[in-house]
Design a protein around this motif. Structure first.
Motif, short mmCIF file in Angstrom:
data_model
loop_
_atom_site.label_atom_id
_atom_site.label_comp_id
_atom_site.label_asym_id
_atom_site.label_seq_id
_atom_site.Cartn_x
_atom_site.Cartn_y
_atom_site.Cartn_z
N UNK A 1 65.50 51.01 45.73
CA UNK A 1 64.08 50.66 45.71
C UNK A 1 63.59 50.09 44.40
N UNK A 2 64.25 50.43 43.29
CA UNK A 2 63.83 49.89 41.99
C UNK A 2 63.87 48.37 41.99
N UNK A 3 64.92 47.79 42.59
CA UNK A 3 65.05 46.33 42.65
C UNK A 3 63.90 45.73 43.46
N UNK A 4 63.56 46.38 44.57
CA UNK A 4 62.46 45.90 45.41
C UNK A 4 61.14 45.97 44.65
N UNK A 5 60.93 47.07 43.94
CA UNK A 5 59.68 47.26 43.20
C UNK A 5 59.57 46.27 42.05
N UNK A 6 60.67 46.02 41.37
CA UNK A 6 60.67 45.03 40.29
C UNK A 6 60.28 43.66 40.84
N UNK A 7 60.85 43.29 41.98
CA UNK A 7 60.48 42.02 42.61
C UNK A 7 58.99 41.98 42.92
N UNK B 1 56.42 43.67 41.48
CA UNK B 1 55.49 43.64 40.35
C UNK B 1 55.64 42.38 39.52
N UNK B 2 56.84 41.78 39.51
CA UNK B 2 57.06 40.57 38.72
C UNK B 2 56.66 39.32 39.50
N UNK B 3 57.10 39.25 40.76
CA UNK B 3 56.86 38.05 41.57
C UNK B 3 55.63 38.16 42.47
N UNK B 4 55.32 39.37 42.92
CA UNK B 4 54.17 39.56 43.79
C UNK B 4 54.52 40.33 45.05
N UNK B 5 53.52 40.85 45.77
CA UNK B 5 53.76 41.65 46.97
C UNK B 5 54.56 40.93 48.05
N UNK B 6 54.29 39.64 48.26
CA UNK B 6 55.01 38.91 49.31
C UNK B 6 56.50 38.85 49.01
N UNK C 1 50.66 51.04 34.48
CA UNK C 1 50.57 50.44 35.82
C UNK C 1 51.96 50.28 36.43
N UNK C 2 52.94 49.92 35.61
CA UNK C 2 54.31 49.78 36.10
C UNK C 2 54.91 51.13 36.48
N UNK C 3 54.63 52.15 35.68
CA UNK C 3 55.11 53.50 36.00
C UNK C 3 54.57 53.95 37.35
N UNK C 4 53.26 53.82 37.53
CA UNK C 4 52.63 54.26 38.78
C UNK C 4 53.11 53.45 39.97
N UNK D 1 60.46 55.56 35.54
CA UNK D 1 61.04 55.33 34.21
C UNK D 1 61.68 53.94 34.11
N UNK D 2 62.45 53.56 35.14
CA UNK D 2 63.29 52.36 35.06
C UNK D 2 62.52 51.08 35.34
N UNK D 3 61.55 51.12 36.29
CA UNK D 3 60.81 49.90 36.63
C UNK D 3 60.17 49.26 35.39
N UNK D 4 59.45 50.00 34.54
CA UNK D 4 58.88 49.36 33.34
C UNK D 4 59.94 48.79 32.40
N UNK D 5 61.08 49.49 32.29
CA UNK D 5 62.14 49.03 31.39
C UNK D 5 62.66 47.67 31.82
N UNK D 6 62.80 47.46 33.13
CA UNK D 6 63.32 46.20 33.65
C UNK D 6 62.21 45.15 33.77
#
Length: 199
Positions: free
Chosen positions: A44-50, A52-57, A121-124, A181-186
């Motif tokens: 899920x971290x990869x999905x979440x990074x996508x 927050x960086x690229x957008x919900x779509x 915001x990234x943590x949450x 923890x990891x989402x903000x780091x990436x």
């Protein structure tokens, strides 16, 4: 010209993240971490990074790719007896993964509009995205496959809800903390380098 470059960059990042999802799904130690009796899902971290960086779509697209792989794998190479029942249902295998991207992405956008610090915001958003996956998958297992889960787990039907809540309280919490923890780091370095160019 600039818009064309932005689209190319966006597609490139989608392709890279899709490849990462595929690798994580098929290479256990890249998609899962074993901590004693706990099996922590980190995909899920990869999905979440996508998201927050690229957008919900785009987050929904990456989540959908993961869900589709899980769906196909449940028919061809199920990872457990339960997976062969549960993940052949696209409502369980695909829908929650799509919603990870959508809800994490919209959560991040909402938090930034509230002028929340980017790190927080990234943590949450990481925690929310991870919990969406855990709660929806386990909740839908209870709705659709309560009896099957009881049979495979060798427990009584009335013990299923307690067993699933125990998973939420162990794996689910660890996965949410890990994502937080990891989402903000990436995500922060990716945002610093690419987010303005992706607008």
């Amino acid at each position: 010209m600039q818009n064309s470059k932005n689209k190319t960059l966006r597609l490139t990042l989608l392709g890279v993240l899709s490849a990462i999802i595929i690798i994580q799904t098929f290479v256990p130690f890249l998609g899962y971490i074993l901590l004693g009796v706990l099996n922590i899902t980190i995909i899920p971290v990869t999905v979440i990074v996508a998201a927050v960086v690229l957008g919900p779509k785009e987050g929904a697209i990456i989540g959908g790719i993961w869900g589709l792989i899980v769906f196909i794998r449940a028919y061809t190479m199920p990872t457990s007896p339960m997976a062969a029942y549960v993940f052949t249902n696209p409502i369980i295998s695909i829908l929650p993964r799509i919603l990870i991207g959508l809800l994490a992405g919209y959560a991040y956008n909402g938090f930034t509009k509230l002028k929340m610090r980017r790190s927080f915001a990234l943590v949450l958003s990481g925690v929310i995205g991870s919990l969406v996956n855990t709660v929806l998958v386990l909740g839908l297992i209870y709705v659709f496959y309560k009896e099957v889960y009881a049979s495979v787990s060798n427990i009584a039907n009335d013990q299923v809800i307690g067993a699933l809540l125990a998973i939420v309280g162990t794996n689910g919490i660890f996965e949410a903390v890990f994502a937080g923890i990891v989402v903000p780091i990436i995500a922060r370095p990716l945002m610093g380098r690419w987010r303005n160019r992706l607008k």
